[in-house]
Design an enzyme around this catalytic site. Structure first.
Site, mmCIF file in Angstrom:
data_model
loop_
_atom_site.group_PDB
_atom_site.id
_atom_site.type_symbol
_atom_site.label_atom_id
_atom_site.label_comp_id
_atom_site.label_asym_id
_atom_site.label_seq_id
_atom_site.Cartn_x
_atom_site.Cartn_y
_atom_site.Cartn_z
ATOM 1 N N HIS A 141 32.191 4.212 38.644
ATOM 2 C CA HIS A 141 30.900 4.477 37.986
ATOM 3 C C HIS A 141 29.988 3.251 37.997
ATOM 4 O O HIS A 141 28.795 3.373 37.725
ATOM 5 C CB HIS A 141 31.104 5.013 36.561
ATOM 6 C CG HIS A 141 31.598 4.021 35.559
ATOM 7 N ND1 HIS A 141 32.932 3.858 35.259
ATOM 8 C CD2 HIS A 141 30.938 3.148 34.760
ATOM 9 C CE1 HIS A 141 33.066 2.941 34.324
ATOM 10 N NE2 HIS A 141 31.869 2.487 33.995
ATOM 11 N N ASP A 197 38.327 6.711 39.155
ATOM 12 C CA ASP A 197 37.258 5.817 38.711
ATOM 13 C C ASP A 197 37.500 4.378 39.173
ATOM 14 O O ASP A 197 37.410 3.437 38.384
ATOM 15 C CB ASP A 197 37.078 5.860 37.195
ATOM 16 C CG ASP A 197 35.751 5.210 36.762
ATOM 17 O OD1 ASP A 197 34.824 5.141 37.601
ATOM 18 O OD2 ASP A 197 35.654 4.765 35.607
ATOM 19 N N GLY A 242 29.767 -3.206 29.971
ATOM 20 C CA GLY A 242 29.695 -4.313 30.919
ATOM 21 C C GLY A 242 31.064 -4.828 31.317
ATOM 22 O O GLY A 242 31.216 -5.501 32.339
ATOM 23 N N ASN A 243 32.107 -4.530 30.503
ATOM 24 C CA ASN A 243 33.481 -4.870 30.884
ATOM 25 C C ASN A 243 33.996 -3.961 31.998
ATOM 26 O O ASN A 243 35.009 -4.269 32.633
ATOM 27 C CB ASN A 243 34.429 -4.737 29.683
ATOM 28 C CG ASN A 243 34.501 -5.996 28.845
ATOM 29 O OD1 ASN A 243 34.020 -6.020 27.726
ATOM 30 N ND2 ASN A 243 35.107 -7.051 29.383
ATOM 31 N N SER A 244 33.319 -2.852 32.225
ATOM 32 C CA SER A 244 33.781 -1.880 33.209
ATOM 33 C C SER A 244 34.032 -2.542 34.561
ATOM 34 O O SER A 244 33.159 -3.202 35.115
ATOM 35 C CB SER A 244 32.743 -0.770 33.399
ATOM 36 O OG SER A 244 32.602 -0.027 32.222
ATOM 37 N N GLY A 293 50.253 23.278 43.159
ATOM 38 C CA GLY A 293 49.792 24.648 42.989
ATOM 39 C C GLY A 293 50.508 25.361 41.862
ATOM 40 O O GLY A 293 50.885 26.531 42.002
ATOM 41 N N VAL A 294 50.726 24.657 40.721
ATOM 42 C CA VAL A 294 51.339 25.275 39.550
ATOM 43 C C VAL A 294 50.496 24.955 38.322
ATOM 44 O O VAL A 294 49.684 24.025 38.342
ATOM 45 C CB VAL A 294 52.779 24.770 39.312
ATOM 46 C CG1 VAL A 294 53.657 25.044 40.513
ATOM 47 C CG2 VAL A 294 52.804 23.289 38.942
ATOM 48 N N THR A 295 50.698 25.721 37.263
ATOM 49 C CA THR A 295 50.124 25.396 35.958
ATOM 50 C C THR A 295 51.232 24.792 35.104
ATOM 51 O O THR A 295 52.136 25.507 34.668
ATOM 52 C CB THR A 295 49.569 26.650 35.265
ATOM 53 O OG1 THR A 295 48.580 27.253 36.088
ATOM 54 C CG2 THR A 295 48.960 26.290 33.914
#
Length: 509
Positions: free
Chosen positions: A133, A167, A237-239, A292-294
């Site tokens: 980001h 991220d 700002g630490n991102s 492909g499972v829940t």
């Protein structure tokens, strides 16, 4: 004389018995005292402070300030912030580092926006890890990335690769012989271990804060990433800056905070970054495995119903996807991936998404009390999710359901489990908006004070299996429910519309 001898022998025997009893009681008291000792720690190194100053001094030169200049269209004239991303608005507040700052006023629809963050150098030739980001807008015409090192030099930054789901991004600057940080092992971190954060919060360059690892495995948005939680102070700002252990190794990339609390910060574990670093360097889309499972939590009710104490319940299996092809079934319990135990859905998602599409993994599975191993060739997460979205709305094939009613049987589903079912006749299909391809029975009422309500069973849900048996009519369902009386009732649920499926376990009243 004989009497005297008898008295001596009697006293000796009595003394021996007393001694034996005393030793027995003493042993019992000692054992009991040992068992009931409080938990304590034998501290080491209390005479010296953690080497935070040394970590800060040596690692500060590896941390950079990143400025992202872009041009955006102002959505609302006079509003100083772009806003609009719920995830980052929650952690940073509107206008945080995930959003560019737009000047007030001005009649132009396009505005110059400046946002900033941090990064950490990981190679002597200028590779820098940061957050996605922080650099998300790069690639658009006119946008520019500036990287500033601790000695005041500035460089133009180029994004080599980025991964929105995790991220993280990899930036490159044209420089050589730079000080760089070593990537550590976040998997081996312990709760309570000291860590140090370095970054540029609120424009205050090279700020150092310290704290501990507060928790591991925090899933904040239901995605593939599980975060480290720390109480080291992290601000806007630490991102993108590093979270370091006391050896000066990068164990996380600082990502988010929760402004509703204090000292609640989150970092992407470096072990997850390491797994995709090769893709980032090559500029390729990150490849993630997909089953492909829940996956569902194996709570105490499921444990009782299935007789399994630990693992992840397979709530449903997507037809035609890798798990289905490998023979995985709903109501299976996955206990391990390649020999590594999985205890909850986050463990499973993390283990599978850390593999690449095309990899073969071995799943430890328990099915109806029997342990087995299944080999699964993983699909590509992005490709399969796109296919699944395109196919949403398709139902399962099957025979037509009957028009039976619950009747006057001595068995009362309402009394036993707290809900009632009806046939998929035209009236119920119309009332609950049920697609014509649905087969089974429909939930027509749920007692709000019942176990069924506690387990989120809802009116309009379609039950296609009960207690492991296929259901095509109310009679089928009632027969299966009777057999389960006194035990949790396992249900396989389908939505009235769409492709969503789920497994529920309803405890008896």
């Amino acid at each position: 004389m004989k009497r005297h001898v008898k008295q001596v022998l009697g006293l000796s025997a009595f003394a021996a018995v007393c001694m034996a009893l005393g030793m027995g009681l003493s042993h019992g008291w000692v054992a009991r005292a040992q068992e009931e000792k409080p938990v304590t720690v034998d501290p080491k190194g209390l005479d010296r402070m953690p080497p935070i100053a040394e970590v800060a001094e040596k690692l500060n030169p590896t941390v950079v300030a990143i400025t992202n200049t872009s041009f955006v269209r102002q959505r609302q004239p006079g509003n100083p912030f772009g806003g609009g991303d719920d995830f980052f608005d929650f952690f940073f507040g509107p206008g945080g580092p995930g959003h560019p700052r737009v000047p007030r006023g001005g009649g132009d629809s396009e505005q110059r926006a400046v946002s900033g963050g941090s990064g950490v150098i990981i190679s002597p030739d200028g590779e820098i890890l940061t957050n996605y980001h922080v650099v998300a807008s790069m690639g658009e015409p006119g946008n520019a990335l500036e990287v500033k090192t601790v000695d005041g030099r500035t460089f133009k930054g180029t994004v080599l690769g980025k991964d929105k789901e995790l991220d993280v991004a990899l930036v490159k600057i044209d420089a050589t012989h730079l000080p760089f940080a070593k990537l550590g092992d976040s998997d081996s971190l312990k709760i309570g271990e000291w860590v140090v954060a370095i970054g540029n919060p609120l424009g205050l360059e090279h700020t150092v804060t310290q704290g501990i690892i507060s928790a591991k495995g925090r899933n904040l948005d239901g995605g593939v990433s599980t975060f480290l939680q720390t109480d080291a102070a992290i601000n806007r700002g630490n991102s993108g800056g590093p979270l370091l252990n006391l050896r000066g190794e990068v164990v996380g990339i600082n990502t988010a905070i929760n402004p509703a609390g204090q000292n609640i910060g989150f970092a992407v574990p470096i072990s997850m970054v390491n797994r995709i670093l090769k893709d980032l360097r090559a500029g390729k889309p990150v490849s993630r495995g997909y089953l492909g499972v829940t996956p569902q939590e194996l709570d105490s009710v499921f444990q009782e119903a299935l007789g399994v104490k630990q693992g992840v319940l397979v709530g449903s299996v997507e037809r035609g996807q890798p798990a289905d092809k490998a023979g995985l079934q709903h109501q299976d319990v996955i206990t391990s991936v390649d020999g590594q135990a999985v205890k909850n859905p986050d463990d499973l998602v993390s283990a599978i998404s850390s593999r690449r599409a095309g990899d073969t993994v071995k799943l430890g599975v328990i099915r109806k009390g029997k342990a087995m191993t299944l080999s699964v060739v993983l699909g590509d997460r992005k490709a399969i999710e796109e296919l699944r979205r395109g196919e949403s709305g398709r139902g399962e094939e099957g025979e037509s359901g009957g028009t039976d009613r619950e009747g006057s049987s001595t068995f009362s589903l309402q009394k036993a489990y707290g809900f009632q079912v009806g046939a998929l006749d035209p009236v119920n299909r119309h009332q609950f908006g049920i697609a014509e391809d649905r087969k089974g029975v429909v939930v027509v009422s749920v007692d709000p004070r019942s176990p069924a309500a506690d387990r989120n069973l809802q009116v309009g849900m379609i039950i296609t299996e009960a207690a492991g048996q296929p259901v095509t009519s109310v009679a089928d369902f009632m027969a299966a429910a009777r057999k389960a009386t006194g035990r949790p009732l396992l249900l396989y649920i389908q939505a009235p519309q769409g492709s969503q499926r789920l497994t529920l376990a309803i405890p008896p009243r």
